[in-house]
Enzyme design. Structure first.
Site, short mmCIF file in Angstrom:
data_model
loop_
_atom_site.label_atom_id
_atom_site.label_comp_id
_atom_site.label_asym_id
_atom_site.label_seq_id
_atom_site.Cartn_x
_atom_site.Cartn_y
_atom_site.Cartn_z
CD GLU A 114 14.53 9.50 -5.87
OE1 GLU A 114 14.37 10.46 -5.11
OE2 GLU A 114 13.71 8.58 -5.98
NE ARG A 156 2.29 6.89 -2.96
CZ ARG A 156 3.58 7.16 -3.05
NH1 ARG A 156 4.26 7.44 -1.96
NH2 ARG A 156 4.20 7.12 -4.20
CE LYS A 189 14.81 7.63 -2.73
NZ LYS A 189 14.03 8.12 -1.60
CB SER A 198 10.66 0.74 -2.41
OG SER A 198 9.74 1.77 -2.12
N GLY A 199 10.23 2.20 -5.34
CA GLY A 199 9.69 2.32 -6.69
C GLY A 199 8.46 1.53 -7.04
P1 13P Z 1 9.56 4.87 -3.08
O1 13P Z 1 10.43 4.09 -2.14
O2 13P Z 1 8.09 4.77 -2.79
O3 13P Z 1 9.91 4.62 -4.52
O4 13P Z 1 9.86 6.40 -2.84
C1 13P Z 1 11.16 6.81 -2.72
C2 13P Z 1 11.24 8.22 -3.07
O5 13P Z 1 11.67 9.03 -2.29
C3 13P Z 1 10.82 8.62 -4.40
O6 13P Z 1 11.36 9.86 -4.69
#
Ligand code: 13P
Length: 342
Positions: A177, A33, A219, A261-262
């Site tokens: 998650e 990033r 999550k 958020s992905g």
């Molecule tokens: P994002 O919201 O950018 O998808 O990241 C969440 C996250 O913790 C990924 O493991």
């Protein structure tokens, strides 16, 4: 740590319409990033950036907990105060990513498995000493030609459950998650089917490993069409599909569903969360919350760009995005909130 304390922490993580700030990017992800924004990829800049995040004024108005990374949980502000202490003093619960990222799953081309179970009991004990009260483990599910396979889903679900059980033994609330990726041209319906199948297997494994559902947070991804899908469904379609999928498979005992958020835009993530809460907040048993990384951080990271002169403006953006998502939890988010601060 009693079971009651575990349950209290899990509820505190989704209380008061606040959500989680995921700031647990591994060093390679953080560098990816940074590289896109020409920010130097060094330990110093990683630390500076994380200090910017944890010292954002008013962050605790919208954020209940922050997910840290092994490096970050050991770091301090320039003035020498541990990040964990900064968070604790703001009433933000510190958490820690404990998986060791993904690798190729042997025998399953194109599919991933998450590593990190070896030595986890000892690592968790150390994180508890460092002040963590919850943990995160991310499994990655890829939709493609012939994937995901049952073998991949079962292996990932089993690992999530083994991890969750170790966390609860250590007194940490596990964030479970299983992320079905948005990459690809698949439809919303396909995402629905894969997510439903994934979550069924995850909850079967959580039961098999005796994980206390009241003491965990799920999550998941939202149910969305792939990023390359020509038919990008409406915000309401996404909200309806997401809640309808979860109603089938997420037990009532789970305190909260905190979405990742992905790779959605920040605004879209807020709009979709807002629509879910507008239509369903009082009709579902779990909190519909957020645990965003990119959808909170990205605009602020771009403003910062590695320049200390931009810290205050970047923090304003972090605060804004966190606040928008708190409003979305109340079904009170609107496009005007964006233009008001633009
Ligand atoms: P994002 O919201 O950018 O998808 O990241 C969440 C996250 O913790 C990924 O493991």
């Amino acid at each position: 740590m009693s079971l009651q304390q575990l349950i209290e922490t899990a509820y505190a993580m989704v209380a008061d319409d606040k959500g989680l700030l995921a700031m647990d990017e591994s060093t390679p992800t953080c560098h990816k990033r940074f590289a896109k924004l020409n920010i130097p990829q060094t330990e110093e800049f990683r630390r500076d950036y994380r200090e910017l995040l944890v010292t954002t004024p008013g962050l605790n108005e919208a954020i209940s907990g922050a997910i840290l990374y092994d490096e970050t949980i050991r770091q301090q502000t320039k003035d020498g105060k541990p990040f964990v202490q900064v968070l604790q003093e703001a009433g933000i619960i510190p958490g820690i990513k404990v998986d060791k990222s993904t690798t190729s799953l042997a025998g399953f081309p194109g599919e991933k498995i998450t590593e990190g179970l070896d030595g986890l009991r000892e690592r968790l004990a150390e994180y508890v000493q460092l002040g963590a009260r919850f943990a995160k483990w991310r499994a990655v599910i890829t939709i493609g030609e012939g994937t995901p396979s049952t073998g991949c889903l079962e292996a990932n679900a089993h690992l999530l459950a083994r991890y969750a059980s170790l966390c609860q033994e250590a007194g940490l609330v596990p964030i479970v998650e299983p992320e079905v990726l948005m990459d690809g041209a698949h439809t919303l319906q396909r995402c629905f089917e894969v997510t439903e199948q994934t979550l069924r297997l995850v909850f079967a494994q959580l039961a098999a490993q005796r994980v206390l559902l009241e003491g965990m947070i799920l999550k998941p991804n939202m149910i969305v069409p792939g990023l390359q899908c020509p038919n990008q469904n409406s915000v309401e379609d996404v909200a309806d599909a997401t809640v309808s999928c979860f109603r089938r498979v997420v037990p009532v005992a789970v305190p909260g569903v905190a979405f990742l958020s992905g790779g959605q835009s920040s605004e879209l993530a807020s709009e979709r969360l807002n629509m879910m809460n507008t239509k369903y907040k009082t009709k579902v048993p779990w909190a519909l919350s957020f645990s965003f990384a990119r959808a909170i951080q990205q605009p602020g990271m771009e403003i910062w760009g590695g320049d200390s002169a931009n810290v205050a403006a970047a923090q304003k953006s972090m605060y804004h995005r966190a606040s928008c998502n708190r409003s979305a939890r109340r079904g009170e988010y609107s496009a005007e909130m964006e233009s008001a601060t633009a």
